[in-house]
Every structure is written in C-alpha cells, then in structure tokens.
Design an enzyme around this catalytic site. Structure first.
Site, PDB file in Angstrom:
ATOM      1  CG  HIS A 195      44.762  27.893  44.449  1.00  0.00           C
ATOM      2  ND1 HIS A 195      44.575  29.153  44.960  1.00  0.00           N
ATOM      3  CD2 HIS A 195      43.952  27.076  45.172  1.00  0.00           C
ATOM      4  CE1 HIS A 195      43.695  29.104  45.959  1.00  0.00           C
ATOM      5  NE2 HIS A 195      43.305  27.852  46.107  1.00  0.00           N
ATOM      6  CG  HIS A 221      38.286  28.147  48.122  1.00  0.00           C
ATOM      7  ND1 HIS A 221      38.707  28.934  47.088  1.00  0.00           N
ATOM      8  CD2 HIS A 221      39.329  27.322  48.419  1.00  0.00           C
ATOM      9  CE1 HIS A 221      39.961  28.611  46.776  1.00  0.00           C
ATOM     10  NE2 HIS A 221      40.368  27.643  47.564  1.00  0.00           N
ATOM     11  CD  GLU A 325      43.316  34.057  46.064  1.00  0.00           C
ATOM     12  OE1 GLU A 325      42.846  34.853  45.252  1.00  0.00           O
ATOM     13  OE2 GLU A 325      43.876  33.016  45.736  1.00  0.00           O
ATOM     14  CG  HIS A 340      42.836  32.351  51.962  1.00  0.00           C
ATOM     15  ND1 HIS A 340      43.688  32.298  50.881  1.00  0.00           N
ATOM     16  CD2 HIS A 340      42.382  31.085  52.154  1.00  0.00           C
ATOM     17  CE1 HIS A 340      43.727  31.053  50.440  1.00  0.00           C
ATOM     18  NE2 HIS A 340      42.944  30.307  51.184  1.00  0.00           N
TER      19      HIS A 340
END
Ligand code: CUO
Length: 662
Positions: A195, A221, A325, A340
């Site tokens: 990230h 993921h 995301e 998300h």
C-alpha cells in the site's frame, strides 16, 4: 556501494531511530538549526505546498505527536499528503533529507514515518536505500501489550532478554489455528509496503505511472485470500466466508496490543453487526456495491463525465480495481463510492460506531496491522467475489490463447533439498525469529544498550527446486508460470478445475530461453518472483552499513531492491503433518506474445524481484498477460484447457515439528 549511497543509507537509519523521541544524533541535529524549508522555497517543486506544511506546523493544527495517525482519517491523511508532497517535491537529496530532519520532531511520528517512507520509496535519488523493518521502527503496533511490558521490565533491570510472543486468542477459538499466517510480521510488512508502493491517494500528477495499479490491488489481495484459504485447509478449517453488510461478523478479534500512547487497540466480540457511522451508513455500502454490481453486469463503468468505459476486455479489471479500492484514479468516486476503504473503517469502528467512548481505531484501520484480524480476509473475500463476478463474465480463453504451438512440457519434478527429501513432497516447519525491541523501550539518550528481543514463531519451508523438461520444435523465448492449488476441499472432495482455479496460488513466474529440442529448466524456490528474502533486522542493518563505511565489508547496492513482496518463508502453505495433497500447475507461454513491448528482452529481466504481487516501481510490467493468467477466467472444460504447453503434477506438503536436516 559507494560513499554517497552509504552516507544516505546511514542517515536514513539514524533518522528513523527512536522516532517517538526528539533526535539526538549530533550529525542530524545540526540540520535542525541550520536549515529551514521557508528559506529554501526555490528548492521544491511546489513552494505553496511547503508553505502549507510549515503553516500547519506553526499553527499547531498538525496531529499531536501523541495522537494516533490513521491513514483513513481524511484530516490526518491530508496533512500527511502535504508533508509527502513537500518531501517528494524536494529538488535534490540534500533538500529532501534536511526537510525530513526538520519535520521529524515537529510531526506525529507515524504520520511522519508514512509520508517519509512513501517519498523515499518513490524518489529516484533514494533507489536502493533500505528501510528497516516496520515492526522494528514502530514496534508497539506490531507487538502484544504483554511483550512491551516485559520489555520495559527488562530495560529497567538492564537484563538482556528474549521475550516469547504468542499469537493472540486461545485454543478455544478455531481461528487461532491460522493466526500464524494473519499475524505473521512479514506478511503485515508486505501488505503495508504494497500500500506504500501503490497508495490509494496517489495523484495522477505525481510522476511515476503506477502501471496496472487497480489490477494489482485485485490480484495481490486475491492471492492473499487464496493463500489464507490454503492455510485454513491445512488446519482443517473451511475456506473463509465473505463478510456481508447485513450479516453478523461471526468472528471477533482481540488484538491484545496498545498504541505508543498507551491506548489499547479495541477488541471486537463475536457476532457484531455493521452499524452506521456518523458520516457513513451501511445503506451507503449497499448502494455503492449495487452500482458496482450493475456496472459489472452491464459490462461498463460510467465516468464522472458520463462516458461509458467498457469492462469487457483485459483492462476492465484495472478500472474495476480502482473503483472498488477506491483510489484517486477511480473513474467516478462520487457514484461508486469508496467501497473497500470504507469497509476497513466500518470494521475498525464497529465497537464504537457513534464515537461515544473515544475508542481508538482498530487494527483494520492500518495497513500495517490489518491482516491480523480474521475479518480482514472475510472482507477481502467479499471484495474478491465482486472481481470474480466480472472475470466470470469474460469469455473463457480459447485454445489459441492457451496453447504454445511446438512447445510441450514433458516432465515436471519438484525436489526438496533436505536429506530425507522425496520427490514431489515438500516439507514445512515452524522456526523462530527475533524482533529487535530497541525502539520499543530504549531511550535515545540512554547510551547503555540492553539487548531486548521478542521471539515469534513463523512458518517456513525447506528449500526446493523445480526441474521442468520442455521440448520445443524451435529455439524460442518463453514465460514459465507456476501455480499451486489444494487438491481436496474441506469436505474431502476433489476440487474440479473450474472451482480450483480461483484458489490457485502463484508460486513463480519467470522468462526462459528454450532451445530446439529438450530444455531442462532448473529453478530454485528462493528465486521466486512473488517473494522477497527475509529483511535484515534494524541493528544488523546499521551494523552492516557502519562496517561498509569503515571498508570492512561491502554493502550491496541494489537499485531494484523492493520492500513489497510476500516473505519467502510463506511461499508454501503449511500442509499437514500426515501430508496434504496439492496440484502443481506449470504453464509455458510465448514470451514474444506476452510481453508488453518488443523492446522487452529476456536477458534484461533478471533484476525483477517481487513482480508477481508487487508489479514494478517504474515503467510497465513486462508481462502483459492478465494477472493470474490462465486461471483468471472460467474453465468450462479441463480437457480443452490443458494444452501440451501445460502440465499438472501431484505434490504433497508435509508439516513437521522440527526443521529438517539440509
Ligand atoms: Cu490491503 Cu483492504 O486493501 O487491505
């Protein structure tokens, strides 16, 4: 490595030491007085942003040093971005580093660390610099409270100590059986670094084009969930169930950890229900998700300008990844929401949704700690199912896309390097690793160093190699793709390929040159392009650089060094003591057809380390095939799917109590 590099490397290591306390190192403190960003505005890309940051510092509006930095908190994040842009926009190393020194004691430590790390990872003049492991810079958020307490005791009594750290929970909780995976410090570090390499807040105007970032979000993921499921099956647990907005979050979680300021990470009891936050309702989640599902069903997303963008192609997944995301690159964040990211926050705050009790953020609100919570994998299973919906609507690959005319995989063997190794049987075991706790307890001014470490148990495996014999009718360049999938499901039933394919784990992907006739490819497990080697501990790293400065050893400078990547120890799932059956798939595809440009050369790709889950930092990912190819799409017929350029062999993974003799 040369002197300039070593100097930079050691400066970074010094800067990050004892981050909770003011700098004492005299080499660095000198900058603190002699340098001011405001007096050097022409040395930044954007003077306004520098003024903004200094303004935040001077007005006292920055997050307090004792506060808890949360990346999902819009105000904390905005402040961090201002600092990041200041650091990233510094015109040379000197300005960058002096600004960092200036900012360090004036900014919240974890907020500073985040901005500094992302800037360092993206600056051209910082390539190759190694950051110490996250869990040794800010150990508190990675350690359980009892370990920190014991460390303080050891410090008080000046006793060198090794403190065992247990996984959270108890044997009464079946989820405990897979805590070794979710709580693995290396896995958390990989996730945090992913990230940082691909921030959801990365703006298009920063240079560095983040090739296929949305697709990588999906794939990294997706693989984490597939691996978690394989670990669950290894421990007689059924695969993880997706979270649903209207259903109970069956598993609770008690992190047993505290922030640096003493506040405890909240515990979540079993069977909690999602509830509304003051700024976000569960209904919002349903609404946004409904729109995303509609987009998938219709085959296009609607941009903010009202344009329709087709998803029915290989780049559809990239758009969808950004939308789900949700990153700054989402085509329409207003319409599709931040599904998300918001789910992380909803989960993190589920025990105090009305913010009545001032409970600090849960582990789900930090990428460094999220995978500890079993709900992380449940959330990502939910997200993964959304992506699956899309992938399942794409046409299955036809034979012409799967085959590689003239190329045939003759034989595949997997050989462990331990003495008692049997072909196609691999061994896993648990070993012990030490985490240096110097930064958890040491005071920067206290010269007397006491050696205090935590010891944690980690999954590991014997080294092994693949031996693959390929016959080709002509000399040709190829890509070898290796995957692993459990052979049986939780019920003991054989998994049909069309079901197994979504759970395959990527083990390796690499280019080879095939000769006319037979080529025997030997590849060792530690060359895997989905994993990275064990990082050096903080004191070891310091020691290595100091010795290199004195000319005693060479400090290897690797421009392509990545911090993102699955820890190599976790390459194989645990398996079972009695042995667990897996299938190993080897797929050989045509390099010249797969690569994104004819300029990509087989011989130039050896530096690529953790490409599989972490892509590349610059330019384009050389392999142009969709991530997970050829298992990312439906497989209606196993017979038609397995063309001669593929081979599947049975593999047994056995978990033993002790490290086998090499
Ligand atoms: Cu990595 Cu949810 O994106 O944790």
């Amino acid at each position: 490595a040369d002197g300039v590099f070593l100097n930079r490397q050691i400066s970074v290591l010094k800067l990050l030491q004892h981050l909770n306390q003011p700098l004492v190192d005299s080499d660095l403190t000198a900058y603190k007085e002699s340098f001011s960003p405001l007096n050097n505005l022409n040395r930044y890309r954007d003077a306004e942003v520098v003024k903004q940051y200094v303004g935040l510092v001077e007005s006292g509006k920055l997050l307090h040093r004792d506060g808890i930095f949360g990346l999902f908190n819009p105000e904390h994040r905005q402040q961090m971005i201002v600092l990041f842009e200041t650091l990233y926009g510094a015109s040379d190393w000197d300005t960058f580093f002096k600004t960092a020194v200036w900012a360090r004691d004036r900014t919240n430590p974890r907020q500073f660390l985040y901005a500094f790390s992302v800037a360092l990872l993206h600056r051209e003049d910082c390539r190759g610099i190694k950051l110490p492991p996250q869990y040794e810079i800010t150990p508190h958020v990675f350690l359980t409270t009892d370990v920190v307490r014991k460390a303080y005791q050891a410090k008080m009594t000046r006793t060198p100590t090794v403190i065992p750290m247990k996984f959270t929970g108890s044997a009464n909780n079946p989820e405990q059986r897979v805590a070794y995976f979710g709580e693995d410090i290396g896995l958390n570090s990989h996730h945090a670094h992913w990230h940082m390499d691909f921030p959801f807040w990365w703006k298009p105007e920063y240079d560095g084009d983040k090739d296929r970032k949305g697709e990588l979000f999906f794939y990294m993921h997706h693989q984490a969930v597939a691996r978690f499921d394989a670990e669950r099956l290894s421990n007689d647990l059924p695969v993880v169930q997706p979270l649903e907005w209207d259903k109970k979050i069956v598993e609770g979680f008690a992190p047993g950890a505290s922030y640096e300021n003493g506040q405890e990470f909240p515990m979540r009891p079993d069977n909690m229900q999602f509830s509304d936050l003051p700024w976000l309702t569960v209904q919002d989640m349903r609404l946004y998700e409904g729109r995303i599902r509609d987009a998938i069903a219709s085959g296009f997303v609607r941009t903010a300008e009202g344009k329709l963008v087709s998803l029915n192609n290989t780049v559809g997944i990239n758009y969808l990844g950004e939308v789900v995301e949700s990153s700054v690159h989402s085509v329409n964040p207003v319409f599709y929401g931040k599904l998300h990211n918001d789910a992380h926050v909803l989960l993190s705050k589920v025990t105090d949704p009305k913010l009545r009790y001032g409970v600090p953020p849960g582990v789900m609100e930090h990428f460094e700690t999220a995978t500890r919570d079993p709900a992380f994998f449940r959330l990502h299973k939910h997200v993964d199912n959304i992506f699956k919906l899309h992938k399942d609507l794409l046409p299955p690959y036809d034979v012409s896309e799967l085959e590689f005319p003239g190329v045939k995989v003759e034989a595949v063997k997997v050989i462990g390097t331990c003495k008692a190794s049997t072909p196609n049987q691999l061994i896993t075991y648990f070993d012990e690793s030490h985490i240096d706790l110097g930064n958890a307890v040491d005071t920067a001014t206290h010269k007397q160093v006491v050696d205090i470490k935590a010891v944690v148990s980690r999954l590991n495996h014997e080294p092994f190699k693949y031996v693959i014999t390929v016959n080709s009718k002509r000399p040709v360049n190829a890509i070898v793709r290796i995957f692993l999938a459990p052979k049986y499901d939780w019920f003991g039933q054989k998994v049909p390929l069309d079901a197994a394919r979504w759970g395959v784990i990527e083990l390796d992907r690499f280019p080879v040159k095939l000769v006319n006739g037979d080529t025997v490819i030997t590849r060792s497990s530690d060359q895997s392009t989905v994993t990275i080697p064990e990082p050096k501990s903080y004191p070891e790293l310091v020691n290595d650089v100091e010795r290199a400065v004195r000319g005693e050893v060479d400090f290897v400078y690797d421009k392509h060094h990545r911090h993102c990547g699955l820890p190599h120890r976790l390459l194989l799932p645990k398996g079972k003591p009695e042995g667990m059956d897996f299938k190993l798939y080897v797929v050989i595809s045509d390099f010249d057809k797969d690569v994104v440009s004819s300029e990509v050369n087989v011989d130039d790709l050896h530096h690529i380390s953790s490409l599989g889950y972490c892509g590349v930092l610059d330019g384009k990912i050389p392999d142009g095939k969709p991530m997970g190819f050829p298992f990312d799409r439906r497989i209606p017929s196993e017979e038609l799917f397995l063309t001669p350029n593929m081979k599947v062999v049975n593999l047994v993974i056995k978990n033993v109590r002790q490290k086998p003799v090499e």
